[in-house]
Design a protein around this motif. Structure first.
Motif, PDB file in Angstrom:
ATOM      1  N   PHE A  48      -5.177   3.470 -11.421  1.00  0.00           N
ATOM      2  CA  PHE A  48      -3.847   3.989 -11.095  1.00  0.00           C
ATOM      3  C   PHE A  48      -3.368   3.438  -9.750  1.00  0.00           C
ATOM      4  O   PHE A  48      -2.226   3.007  -9.614  1.00  0.00           O
ATOM      5  CB  PHE A  48      -3.870   5.515 -11.053  1.00  0.00           C
ATOM      6  CG  PHE A  48      -2.534   6.121 -10.712  1.00  0.00           C
ATOM      7  CD1 PHE A  48      -1.600   6.370 -11.706  1.00  0.00           C
ATOM      8  CD2 PHE A  48      -2.207   6.426  -9.399  1.00  0.00           C
ATOM      9  CE1 PHE A  48      -0.364   6.906 -11.397  1.00  0.00           C
ATOM     10  CE2 PHE A  48      -0.970   6.964  -9.079  1.00  0.00           C
ATOM     11  CZ  PHE A  48      -0.055   7.204 -10.090  1.00  0.00           C
ATOM     12  N   ILE A  49      -4.247   3.437  -8.752  1.00  0.00           N
ATOM     13  CA  ILE A  49      -3.875   2.959  -7.417  1.00  0.00           C
ATOM     14  C   ILE A  49      -3.576   1.464  -7.447  1.00  0.00           C
ATOM     15  O   ILE A  49      -2.635   0.990  -6.798  1.00  0.00           O
ATOM     16  CB  ILE A  49      -4.988   3.274  -6.397  1.00  0.00           C
ATOM     17  CG1 ILE A  49      -5.092   4.799  -6.209  1.00  0.00           C
ATOM     18  CG2 ILE A  49      -4.720   2.592  -5.055  1.00  0.00           C
ATOM     19  CD1 ILE A  49      -6.259   5.243  -5.359  1.00  0.00           C
ATOM     20  N   GLU A  50      -4.315   0.713  -8.242  1.00  0.00           N
ATOM     21  CA  GLU A  50      -4.047  -0.714  -8.394  1.00  0.00           C
ATOM     22  C   GLU A  50      -2.661  -0.945  -8.997  1.00  0.00           C
ATOM     23  O   GLU A  50      -1.906  -1.817  -8.544  1.00  0.00           O
ATOM     24  CB  GLU A  50      -5.116  -1.362  -9.283  1.00  0.00           C
ATOM     25  CG  GLU A  50      -6.463  -1.539  -8.613  1.00  0.00           C
ATOM     26  CD  GLU A  50      -7.502  -2.116  -9.565  1.00  0.00           C
ATOM     27  OE1 GLU A  50      -7.124  -2.539 -10.679  1.00  0.00           O
ATOM     28  OE2 GLU A  50      -8.680  -2.138  -9.191  1.00  0.00           O
ATOM     29  N   ASP A  51      -2.331  -0.163 -10.013  1.00  0.00           N
ATOM     30  CA  ASP A  51      -1.007  -0.273 -10.635  1.00  0.00           C
ATOM     31  C   ASP A  51       0.093   0.106  -9.650  1.00  0.00           C
ATOM     32  O   ASP A  51       1.158  -0.517  -9.599  1.00  0.00           O
ATOM     33  CB  ASP A  51      -0.921   0.629 -11.869  1.00  0.00           C
ATOM     34  CG  ASP A  51      -1.535  -0.026 -13.095  1.00  0.00           C
ATOM     35  OD1 ASP A  51      -2.188  -1.075 -12.949  1.00  0.00           O
ATOM     36  OD2 ASP A  51      -1.362   0.513 -14.201  1.00  0.00           O
ATOM     37  N   TRP A  52      -0.162   1.149  -8.881  1.00  0.00           N
ATOM     38  CA  TRP A  52       0.806   1.611  -7.876  1.00  0.00           C
ATOM     39  C   TRP A  52       1.081   0.523  -6.848  1.00  0.00           C
ATOM     40  O   TRP A  52       2.231   0.243  -6.502  1.00  0.00           O
ATOM     41  CB  TRP A  52       0.268   2.869  -7.207  1.00  0.00           C
ATOM     42  CG  TRP A  52       1.116   3.366  -6.074  1.00  0.00           C
ATOM     43  CD1 TRP A  52       2.269   4.085  -6.162  1.00  0.00           C
ATOM     44  CD2 TRP A  52       0.869   3.168  -4.679  1.00  0.00           C
ATOM     45  NE1 TRP A  52       2.754   4.353  -4.902  1.00  0.00           N
ATOM     46  CE2 TRP A  52       1.915   3.807  -3.982  1.00  0.00           C
ATOM     47  CE3 TRP A  52      -0.141   2.539  -3.953  1.00  0.00           C
ATOM     48  CZ2 TRP A  52       1.989   3.816  -2.591  1.00  0.00           C
ATOM     49  CZ3 TRP A  52      -0.073   2.541  -2.569  1.00  0.00           C
ATOM     50  CH2 TRP A  52       0.986   3.177  -1.899  1.00  0.00           C
ATOM     51  N   LYS A  53       0.027  -0.118  -6.380  1.00  0.00           N
ATOM     52  CA  LYS A  53       0.187  -1.189  -5.388  1.00  0.00           C
ATOM     53  C   LYS A  53       0.934  -2.381  -5.979  1.00  0.00           C
ATOM     54  O   LYS A  53       1.759  -3.003  -5.300  1.00  0.00           O
ATOM     55  CB  LYS A  53      -1.180  -1.632  -4.871  1.00  0.00           C
ATOM     56  CG  LYS A  53      -1.855  -0.604  -3.964  1.00  0.00           C
ATOM     57  CD  LYS A  53      -3.215  -1.094  -3.484  1.00  0.00           C
ATOM     58  CE  LYS A  53      -3.840  -0.090  -2.533  1.00  0.00           C
ATOM     59  NZ  LYS A  53      -5.190  -0.515  -2.071  1.00  0.00           N
ATOM     60  N   GLN A  59       8.598  -4.437  -7.422  1.00  0.00           N
ATOM     61  CA  GLN A  59       9.877  -3.809  -7.754  1.00  0.00           C
ATOM     62  C   GLN A  59      10.859  -3.928  -6.593  1.00  0.00           C
ATOM     63  O   GLN A  59      10.557  -3.521  -5.461  1.00  0.00           O
ATOM     64  CB  GLN A  59       9.672  -2.344  -8.140  1.00  0.00           C
ATOM     65  CG  GLN A  59       8.872  -2.168  -9.420  1.00  0.00           C
ATOM     66  CD  GLN A  59       8.843  -0.737  -9.891  1.00  0.00           C
ATOM     67  OE1 GLN A  59       9.640   0.098  -9.473  1.00  0.00           O
ATOM     68  NE2 GLN A  59       7.916  -0.434 -10.779  1.00  0.00           N
ATOM     69  N   SER A  60      12.035  -4.469  -6.864  1.00  0.00           N
ATOM     70  CA  SER A  60      13.025  -4.726  -5.818  1.00  0.00           C
ATOM     71  C   SER A  60      13.493  -3.448  -5.120  1.00  0.00           C
ATOM     72  O   SER A  60      13.840  -3.465  -3.937  1.00  0.00           O
ATOM     73  CB  SER A  60      14.227  -5.463  -6.402  1.00  0.00           C
ATOM     74  OG  SER A  60      14.847  -4.685  -7.426  1.00  0.00           O
ATOM     75  N   LYS A  61      13.519  -2.353  -5.846  1.00  0.00           N
ATOM     76  CA  LYS A  61      13.996  -1.106  -5.253  1.00  0.00           C
ATOM     77  C   LYS A  61      12.976  -0.510  -4.279  1.00  0.00           C
ATOM     78  O   LYS A  61      13.258   0.448  -3.576  1.00  0.00           O
ATOM     79  CB  LYS A  61      14.307  -0.090  -6.363  1.00  0.00           C
ATOM     80  CG  LYS A  61      15.245   1.013  -5.909  1.00  0.00           C
ATOM     81  CD  LYS A  61      15.684   1.886  -7.057  1.00  0.00           C
ATOM     82  CE  LYS A  61      16.582   3.009  -6.570  1.00  0.00           C
ATOM     83  NZ  LYS A  61      17.017   3.900  -7.640  1.00  0.00           N
ATOM     84  N   MET A  62      11.786  -1.098  -4.232  1.00  0.00           N
ATOM     85  CA  MET A  62      10.730  -0.594  -3.363  1.00  0.00           C
ATOM     86  C   MET A  62      10.721  -1.268  -1.986  1.00  0.00           C
ATOM     87  O   MET A  62       9.829  -1.033  -1.198  1.00  0.00           O
ATOM     88  CB  MET A  62       9.361  -0.812  -4.019  1.00  0.00           C
ATOM     89  CG  MET A  62       9.152  -0.048  -5.295  1.00  0.00           C
ATOM     90  SD  MET A  62       8.893   1.699  -4.974  1.00  0.00           S
ATOM     91  CE  MET A  62       8.255   2.240  -6.555  1.00  0.00           C
ATOM     92  N   VAL A  63      11.699  -2.122  -1.713  1.00  0.00           N
ATOM     93  CA  VAL A  63      11.679  -2.900  -0.469  1.00  0.00           C
ATOM     94  C   VAL A  63      11.609  -1.993   0.755  1.00  0.00           C
ATOM     95  O   VAL A  63      10.749  -2.166   1.628  1.00  0.00           O
ATOM     96  CB  VAL A  63      12.907  -3.827  -0.374  1.00  0.00           C
ATOM     97  CG1 VAL A  63      12.983  -4.481   0.999  1.00  0.00           C
ATOM     98  CG2 VAL A  63      12.843  -4.892  -1.458  1.00  0.00           C
ATOM     99  N   PHE A  64      12.504  -1.016   0.856  1.00  0.00           N
ATOM    100  CA  PHE A  64      12.473  -0.126   2.018  1.00  0.00           C
ATOM    101  C   PHE A  64      11.288   0.834   1.937  1.00  0.00           C
ATOM    102  O   PHE A  64      10.679   1.155   2.959  1.00  0.00           O
ATOM    103  CB  PHE A  64      13.776   0.664   2.137  1.00  0.00           C
ATOM    104  CG  PHE A  64      13.834   1.497   3.387  1.00  0.00           C
ATOM    105  CD1 PHE A  64      14.043   0.901   4.619  1.00  0.00           C
ATOM    106  CD2 PHE A  64      13.664   2.866   3.325  1.00  0.00           C
ATOM    107  CE1 PHE A  64      14.066   1.666   5.780  1.00  0.00           C
ATOM    108  CE2 PHE A  64      13.699   3.635   4.478  1.00  0.00           C
ATOM    109  CZ  PHE A  64      13.902   3.037   5.712  1.00  0.00           C
ATOM    110  N   TYR A  65      10.955   1.269   0.744  1.00  0.00           N
ATOM    111  CA  TYR A  65       9.819   2.179   0.565  1.00  0.00           C
ATOM    112  C   TYR A  65       8.541   1.565   1.139  1.00  0.00           C
ATOM    113  O   TYR A  65       7.708   2.267   1.716  1.00  0.00           O
ATOM    114  CB  TYR A  65       9.649   2.499  -0.919  1.00  0.00           C
ATOM    115  CG  TYR A  65       8.532   3.463  -1.235  1.00  0.00           C
ATOM    116  CD1 TYR A  65       8.668   4.821  -0.973  1.00  0.00           C
ATOM    117  CD2 TYR A  65       7.343   3.021  -1.809  1.00  0.00           C
ATOM    118  CE1 TYR A  65       7.654   5.714  -1.271  1.00  0.00           C
ATOM    119  CE2 TYR A  65       6.321   3.904  -2.109  1.00  0.00           C
ATOM    120  CZ  TYR A  65       6.481   5.248  -1.842  1.00  0.00           C
ATOM    121  OH  TYR A  65       5.476   6.126  -2.132  1.00  0.00           O
TER     122      TYR A  65
END
Length: 202
Positions: A48-53, A59-65
């Motif tokens: 799960f953590i590997e997939d999360w990373k 994902q482009s929407k994760m840039v600021f995250y």
């Protein structure tokens, strides 16, 4: 229903899981396969953590995250006593805020820079007139960073921050803020910023 923790939270998590299962979304299919093929909970957790990373990087929407979230772990802000602080930090992290960089995506003319320009720094009418020019760009998009560190409309809220938090903001060390004792003050700052943008909702 008032969420008090414990059974209430577990109930909501279960309801959300069932809803996602009924929609038969791709992530559910993926994890159904993982759970069936791996009985070891540690291995499932590691997968799960590997997939999360991987999602975090692609994902482009994760840039600021990515500037806020460094490790897969529970965040300090979830323990803040202020409901508003928790909400506004969560909205900032997940890009579910009211800044135009996000809201502009869902407007009829989403391709125009004017739909994403800072409501305080630029006159929309002037921007719309410039959009017809070749290679026109809007230098002041209403992004998370613009709100946090640049826009003069929020200067009164920034001015009263402690020196340490000001320095971290100007250095754009958002991840460090989230993992420090300044997270409470940061939450209050975000609340003030929202009220500056939305004075009628106070």
């Amino acid at each position: 229903m008032v969420i008090q923790g414990g059974s209430d939270v577990n109930f909501l998590v279960h309801q959300a899981y069932c809803k996602q299962k009924n929609l038969d979304l791709s992530w559910y299919k993926r994890w159904q396969s993982v759970i069936i093929n791996h009985r070891d909970t540690q291995q499932i957790s590691a997968t799960f953590i590997e997939d999360w990373k991987a999602d975090l990087l692609t994902q482009s929407k994760m840039v600021f995250y990515r500037t806020l979230k460094r490790d897969f772990a529970e965040e300090q802000y979830l323990s803040l006593t202020s409901w508003a602080s928790r909400v506004f930090i969560a909205r900032l992290r997940s890009s579910s805020h009211d800044l135009r960089i996000e809201r502009g995506r869902y407007t009829k003319d989403s391709s125009k820079p004017s739909t994403r320009s800072c409501r305080f720094c630029y006159n929309i009418d002037h921007i719309e007139g410039l959009e017809a020019l070749p290679f026109a760009e809007c230098p002041y998009l209403e992004t998370e960073e613009h709100c946090l560190t640049e826009c003069p409309a929020y200067h009164p809220a920034r001015a009263i921050l402690t020196d340490n938090l000001k320095s971290l903001l100007m250095l754009k060390e958002y991840g460090a803020i989230m993992q420090s004792e300044h997270v409470k003050e940061f939450g209050l700052f975000l609340t003030k910023c929202f009220r500056i943008r939305n004075p009628k909702q106070q």
